[in-house]
Design a protein around this motif. Sequence first.
Motif, short mmCIF file in Angstrom:
data_model
loop_
_atom_site.label_atom_id
_atom_site.label_comp_id
_atom_site.label_asym_id
_atom_site.label_seq_id
_atom_site.Cartn_x
_atom_site.Cartn_y
_atom_site.Cartn_z
N GLN A 123 66.48 88.93 60.59
CA GLN A 123 65.16 89.35 60.11
C GLN A 123 64.50 90.28 61.13
O GLN A 123 63.90 91.29 60.77
N GLY A 124 64.59 89.87 62.39
CA GLY A 124 64.00 90.67 63.47
C GLY A 124 64.58 92.07 63.49
O GLY A 124 63.85 93.05 63.63
N GLN A 125 65.89 92.15 63.34
CA GLN A 125 66.54 93.45 63.39
C GLN A 125 66.09 94.35 62.25
O GLN A 125 65.84 95.54 62.44
N GLN A 126 65.96 93.76 61.06
CA GLN A 126 65.48 94.56 59.92
C GLN A 126 64.09 95.12 60.22
O GLN A 126 63.79 96.26 59.91
N LEU A 127 63.25 94.28 60.83
CA LEU A 127 61.89 94.72 61.12
C LEU A 127 61.86 95.82 62.17
O LEU A 127 61.14 96.81 62.02
N VAL A 128 62.66 95.67 63.25
CA VAL A 128 62.62 96.72 64.28
C VAL A 128 63.20 98.04 63.76
O VAL A 128 62.87 99.11 64.26
N ASP A 129 64.04 97.94 62.72
CA ASP A 129 64.60 99.17 62.14
C ASP A 129 63.62 99.84 61.17
O ASP A 129 63.80 101.00 60.82
N SER A 130 62.61 99.09 60.72
CA SER A 130 61.73 99.68 59.71
C SER A 130 60.29 99.89 60.20
O SER A 130 59.52 100.57 59.54
N VAL A 188 58.19 89.77 71.44
CA VAL A 188 58.34 88.47 72.12
C VAL A 188 59.59 87.86 71.50
O VAL A 188 59.64 87.60 70.29
N LEU A 189 60.62 87.70 72.32
CA LEU A 189 61.94 87.38 71.79
C LEU A 189 62.44 86.04 72.30
O LEU A 189 62.71 85.88 73.49
N ASP A 190 62.56 85.09 71.38
CA ASP A 190 63.18 83.81 71.73
C ASP A 190 64.69 84.04 71.81
O ASP A 190 65.26 84.70 70.94
N ILE A 191 65.31 83.52 72.86
CA ILE A 191 66.76 83.73 72.99
C ILE A 191 67.53 82.74 72.11
O ILE A 191 68.50 83.09 71.45
N GLY A 192 67.06 81.49 72.08
CA GLY A 192 67.77 80.47 71.31
C GLY A 192 67.37 80.50 69.84
O GLY A 192 66.43 79.83 69.42
N LEU A 193 68.08 81.33 69.07
CA LEU A 193 67.79 81.44 67.63
C LEU A 193 68.98 80.89 66.87
O LEU A 193 70.12 80.92 67.37
N PRO A 194 68.78 80.41 65.65
CA PRO A 194 69.93 79.97 64.86
C PRO A 194 70.77 81.20 64.49
O PRO A 194 70.23 82.27 64.27
N GLY A 195 72.08 81.05 64.44
CA GLY A 195 72.95 82.20 64.12
C GLY A 195 73.03 83.12 65.31
O GLY A 195 73.24 82.67 66.43
N ARG A 196 72.78 84.40 65.09
CA ARG A 196 72.87 85.36 66.20
C ARG A 196 71.76 85.15 67.21
O ARG A 196 70.62 84.89 66.84
N SER A 197 72.08 85.24 68.49
CA SER A 197 71.07 84.97 69.52
C SER A 197 70.14 86.16 69.69
O SER A 197 70.38 87.24 69.15
N GLY A 198 69.09 85.92 70.46
CA GLY A 198 68.11 86.97 70.71
C GLY A 198 68.69 88.17 71.45
O GLY A 198 68.19 89.28 71.34
N TYR A 199 69.79 87.96 72.22
CA TYR A 199 70.37 89.08 72.97
C TYR A 199 70.74 90.24 72.06
O TYR A 199 70.65 91.39 72.45
N THR A 200 71.21 89.90 70.85
CA THR A 200 71.71 90.96 69.97
C THR A 200 70.59 91.96 69.65
O THR A 200 70.86 93.14 69.47
N ILE A 201 69.35 91.47 69.61
CA ILE A 201 68.22 92.37 69.34
C ILE A 201 68.04 93.31 70.53
O ILE A 201 67.87 94.53 70.36
N ALA A 202 68.08 92.72 71.73
CA ALA A 202 67.91 93.55 72.93
C ALA A 202 69.01 94.60 72.99
O ALA A 202 68.76 95.77 73.29
N GLN A 203 70.24 94.19 72.70
CA GLN A 203 71.37 95.13 72.73
C GLN A 203 71.21 96.21 71.67
O GLN A 203 71.46 97.38 71.91
N HIS A 204 70.77 95.78 70.50
CA HIS A 204 70.59 96.70 69.37
C HIS A 204 69.59 97.81 69.74
O HIS A 204 69.76 98.96 69.35
#
Length: 230
Positions: free
Chosen positions: A41-48, A55-71
């Motif tokens: 969800q976060g990734q969709q939002l940063v793309d739009s 403010v990024l929680d690292i411990g997320l269900p499924g893909r971790s918060g790192y993937t957003i930072a990397q993205h």
Amino acid sequence: MNTPTSLHILVIEDDLRMVELLRTGLCEHAHSVVTATTAEQGQQLVDSENFDAIVLDIGLPGRSGYTIAQHLRTRPNRPAIVMLTALNQEDNIVCGLDAGADDYLTKPFSFPELIARLGSAARRARIAATDDFCFGPFRLDTANRRLLCNRIEIHITRSEYLLLRSLALHRGEVVSRRQLMQAVWGTTIISHGALDTLVNTLREKLNAEQLGLITTARGLGYTLVEDADL
Ligand code: CA
């Protein structure tokens, strides 16, 4: 500790009580807040949408918060990222900062501290976004530590980046050998030959010899010449 600038902030956090706490607190400080509970969800939002900070929680269900930072890492004008991690998770912090986060807080955190960190991370991100150095056909993208030649990336190492940035900061001046060594290697003791070797590999990558881009002040230091002198 309050920041006078109103920021558009994305909160990515799966703990709903924490989401509400963050939303209420950030809105009280005149920031606007959008929330997501998963990395997807976060990734969709940063793309739009354009955000000033995340403010990024690292411990997320499924893909971790790192993937957003990397993205977001290679994106120009990317939002500042402040990670939230559980206590005593130093590995998480190191991975997060490596992935491109700007700062972190461990839970439980103080709200005024979060506000202050968000404000300064966003300020730094704004400065970095507008603080590129252009010389000849090159642009040194300081936000992402990349060197572009006519928009095509030239791969440079961390040391080469630091050297070039130091020369670019003092463009047109002789930057002393000591200053350059400090910029690249800090307080680590290094042989003088290492600096010359680094300058030479950088010159090769930039085709600087032909362009007359980096000149030698023998025994003193090096200069990144002004465009007018190219
Ligand atoms: Ca969590």
